[in-house]
Each structure stands twice: as structure tokens, then as C-alpha cells.
Scaffold this motif. Structure first.
Motif, PDB file in Angstrom:
ATOM      1  N   ASP A 242      -0.880  12.693  -8.787  1.00 48.95           N
ATOM      2  CA  ASP A 242      -0.705  12.942  -9.410  1.00 48.95           C
ATOM      3  C   ASP A 242      -1.341  12.063 -10.997  1.00 48.95           C
ATOM      4  OD1 ASP A 242       2.387  12.542 -10.883  1.00 48.95           O
ATOM      5  OD2 ASP A 242       2.393  13.310  -8.942  1.00 48.95           O
ATOM      6  N   GLN A 243      -1.722  11.894 -12.030  1.00 53.88           N
ATOM      7  CA  GLN A 243      -2.001  10.857 -12.668  1.00 53.88           C
ATOM      8  C   GLN A 243      -0.341   9.896 -12.835  1.00 53.88           C
ATOM      9  OE1 GLN A 243      -4.623   9.665 -13.547  1.00 53.88           O
ATOM     10  NE2 GLN A 243      -3.685   7.747 -13.841  1.00 53.88           N
TER      11      GLN A 243
ATOM     12  N   ASP B 170      -0.296   5.852 -11.404  1.00 50.76           N
ATOM     13  CA  ASP B 170       0.167   4.910 -12.927  1.00 50.76           C
ATOM     14  C   ASP B 170       1.675   4.309 -11.873  1.00 50.76           C
ATOM     15  OD1 ASP B 170      -2.490   5.630 -14.260  1.00 50.76           O
ATOM     16  OD2 ASP B 170      -1.150   6.820 -15.207  1.00 50.76           O
ATOM     17  N   ARG B 171       2.721   4.919 -12.062  1.00 53.89           N
ATOM     18  CA  ARG B 171       3.541   4.011 -11.583  1.00 53.89           C
ATOM     19  C   ARG B 171       4.032   3.408 -10.593  1.00 53.89           C
ATOM     20  NH1 ARG B 171       9.424   7.269 -10.257  1.00 53.89           N
ATOM     21  NH2 ARG B 171      11.018   5.290 -10.485  1.00 53.89           N
ATOM     22  N   ALA B 172       2.879   3.761  -9.650  1.00 52.28           N
ATOM     23  CA  ALA B 172       3.047   3.155  -8.336  1.00 52.28           C
ATOM     24  C   ALA B 172       2.280   1.956  -8.695  1.00 52.28           C
ATOM     25  CB  ALA B 172       1.551   3.736  -7.094  1.00 52.28           C
TER      26      ALA B 172
ATOM     27  N   LEU C 148       0.392  -0.591  -0.144  1.00 50.33           N
ATOM     28  CA  LEU C 148      -0.224  -0.204  -0.143  1.00 50.33           C
ATOM     29  C   LEU C 148       0.800   1.423  -0.030  1.00 50.33           C
ATOM     30  CD1 LEU C 148      -2.626   1.179   0.615  1.00 50.33           C
ATOM     31  CD2 LEU C 148      -2.774   1.019   3.077  1.00 50.33           C
ATOM     32  N   MET C 149       1.488   2.275  -0.909  1.00 49.84           N
ATOM     33  CA  MET C 149       1.741   2.477  -1.497  1.00 49.84           C
ATOM     34  C   MET C 149       1.092   3.907  -0.616  1.00 49.84           C
ATOM     35  SD  MET C 149       4.751   3.495  -3.010  1.00 49.84           S
ATOM     36  CE  MET C 149       4.308   2.285  -4.590  1.00 49.84           C
ATOM     37  N   VAL C 150       1.744   5.297   0.470  1.00 48.72           N
ATOM     38  CA  VAL C 150       1.978   5.766   1.230  1.00 48.72           C
ATOM     39  C   VAL C 150       2.440   7.561   0.329  1.00 48.72           C
ATOM     40  CG1 VAL C 150       1.004   6.630   3.574  1.00 48.72           C
ATOM     41  CG2 VAL C 150       1.464   4.577   3.224  1.00 48.72           C
TER      42      VAL C 150
ATOM     43  N   MET D  38      -0.547  -2.813  -4.462  1.00 50.52           N
ATOM     44  CA  MET D  38      -1.579  -2.804  -4.979  1.00 50.52           C
ATOM     45  C   MET D  38      -2.953  -2.113  -4.795  1.00 50.52           C
ATOM     46  SD  MET D  38      -2.586  -5.867  -5.693  1.00 50.52           S
ATOM     47  CE  MET D  38      -3.748  -6.938  -5.000  1.00 50.52           C
ATOM     48  N   ASP D  39      -2.327  -0.438  -4.029  1.00 48.62           N
ATOM     49  CA  ASP D  39      -3.633   0.773  -3.930  1.00 48.62           C
ATOM     50  C   ASP D  39      -2.886   1.009  -3.224  1.00 48.62           C
ATOM     51  OD1 ASP D  39      -5.496   2.086  -3.627  1.00 48.62           O
ATOM     52  OD2 ASP D  39      -6.613   0.280  -2.593  1.00 48.62           O
ATOM     53  N   TYR D  40      -3.054   2.380  -2.598  1.00 52.03           N
ATOM     54  CA  TYR D  40      -2.180   4.129  -2.166  1.00 52.03           C
ATOM     55  C   TYR D  40      -2.968   4.415  -1.428  1.00 52.03           C
ATOM     56  CZ  TYR D  40      -4.026   6.976  -5.923  1.00 52.03           C
ATOM     57  OH  TYR D  40      -5.781   8.151  -6.362  1.00 52.03           O
TER      58      TYR D  40
END
Length: 221
Positions: free
Chosen positions: A94-95, A99-101, A87-89, A107-109
């Protein structure tokens, strides 16, 4: 609402270069019943990940030395990461960053400043999904085993024999090597069955199967 008993045993790895962010994340998730491990950068996160095999990783996107995107990419290379969601924090929404994450395997942010209700639900959901995936794969493995094993003798059934025979035939054909096949017959088994009954006949077949299994020494046999 607190995490349930199964989720409360889950280990969350918090990765952030800011001590204060790690502190508030730790306090919040501990109140939710999770166990916590910490890392202050991507390099340390990889070491901790390999040692502890956490159930989920909360990963800051922007860190010195190794950012969250590179760290996430490297985590995907470990076998033990198969069931560990990331889970990216991040303060980036920005798009391109979003997208890069996902491209590197997150799996999510969630974005900073953290919305605690959102974080609670996303951590809970990702862990539940991971646990469900593991259960489903275990069930599928067992179903596959049952589909290829004879229920009485616990050795491979006709279906598995034909699959394996074809596989070995193609392999030996490719390597231009001979293939040996042993056919066994149980002498007078019908007479044995008629004399002693089907229950002892079944036991006889089980003992024969066990005897054959016990003399097999190589994985390919």
C-alpha cells in the motif's frame, strides 16, 4: 546470469522472522554467487550488521519485537551503514507502507511472493550503485588532496595555506586568542640552484619541506 567476480564477494544480510523465507532467499542468492548472513529479527540484525558490515541488507518489514521499519531507522545511525543499501522485502504494497519504507532509509523494495528476476536485478543494481558511490567519493577525496598539495614538496600549497589561515583566523578571533605565523626563507637558494642545477635544487626543497614536517608535533600546526 551469475553475479560477476566483484559482486560475488558481496555479503548479503537476510533479515526475516520466517525460517522458510530465509531458506529460499539464501538458496537463491547463493546460486547467484553471493555470500549470505542471516538474522531472524531486527534486534539480531543490528548485532550482525555491526559485526559483519554487509554490502546489502534484505529486510522484512513485518517482524515481532522490532519491525523492519524501526530496524532500518536504527541502521542509519551507524557510520558503516553509509554505503550499505537496504532492500525492503514485504507483503505490504500500500502507498503508506511504501512511503514509510523510503522515509526510514530503504533504497528500494520488493513484494512477497518474491519475483526472482526482479530480486536478482535489484540486488545487483543496489550493490553496483554502492560500489560506484564509494569509488567516486575516493576519487573526489584524492582530487581534493591533489588540489591542495604541492607536487614537488608534498606539503600544503598556497591555496591550502590561505584556506587554513582564514579558518584559523576566524577561530582565534572567535576565541579571542592570538595566532602565530612563522615565515621561513631559504638563504642563498638562487645561488644553490644556479650552481648545482634545478634537479638538486628541487631535492633541496624537498629536504627542507621534510625537515619542517618532521618537527611538527600538533595537528593544528
Amino acid at each position: 546470469m551469475k553475479a560477476d567476480a566483484q559482486e560475488s564477494q558481496s555479503l548479503v544480510l537476510i533479515v526475516d522472522d520466517e525460517p522458510f523465507i530465509r531458506l529460499i532467499l539464501r538458496h537463491f542468492l547463493e546460486r547467484e554467487g553471493y555470500q549470505i548472513a542471516e538474522a531472524q529479527n531486527g534486534i539480531e540484525a543490528i548485532k550482525v550488521f555491526k559485526q559483519l558490515h554487509p554490502d546489502i541488507v534484505l529486510l522484512d518489514a513485518i517482524m515481532p519485537d522490532m519491525d523492519g521499519f524501526e530496524c532500518c531507522t536504527q541502521l542509519q545511525n551507524f557510520d558503516c551503514s553509509k554505503y550499505t543499501p537496504v532492500l525492503m522485502v514485504t507483503g505490504l504494497e500500500d502507498q503508506e507502507s511504501v512511503d514509510r519504507a523510503f522515509e526510514v532509509g530503504a533504497m528500494d523494495y520488493v513484494t512477497k511472493p518474491v519475483h526472482w528476476a526482479v530480486l536478482r536485478q535489484r540486488v545487483k543494481r543496489l550493490i553496483q550503485q554502492s560500489q560506484l558511490q564509494q569509488k567516486l567519493e575516493a576519487v573526489n577525496v584524492e582530487l581534493q588532496r591533489l588540489a591542495t598539495i604541492d607536487g614537488l614538496t608534498q606539503v600544503a600549497n598556497r591555496r591550502r595555506f590561505e584556506e587554513y589561515f582564514n579558518q584559523e583566523w576566524q577561530r582565534m578571533k572567535r576565541d579571542k586568542r592570538p595566532l602565530s605565523l612563522i615565515l621561513c626563507d631559504v638563504d642563498f637558494f638562487k645561488l644553490y640552484n644556479d650552481t648545482y642545477g634545478h634537479r638538486l635544487g628541487d631535492r633541496c626543497l624537498q629536504e627542507i619541506a621534510k625537515a619542517i614536517k618532521d618537527i611538527i608535533k600538533r595537528p593544528g600546526d
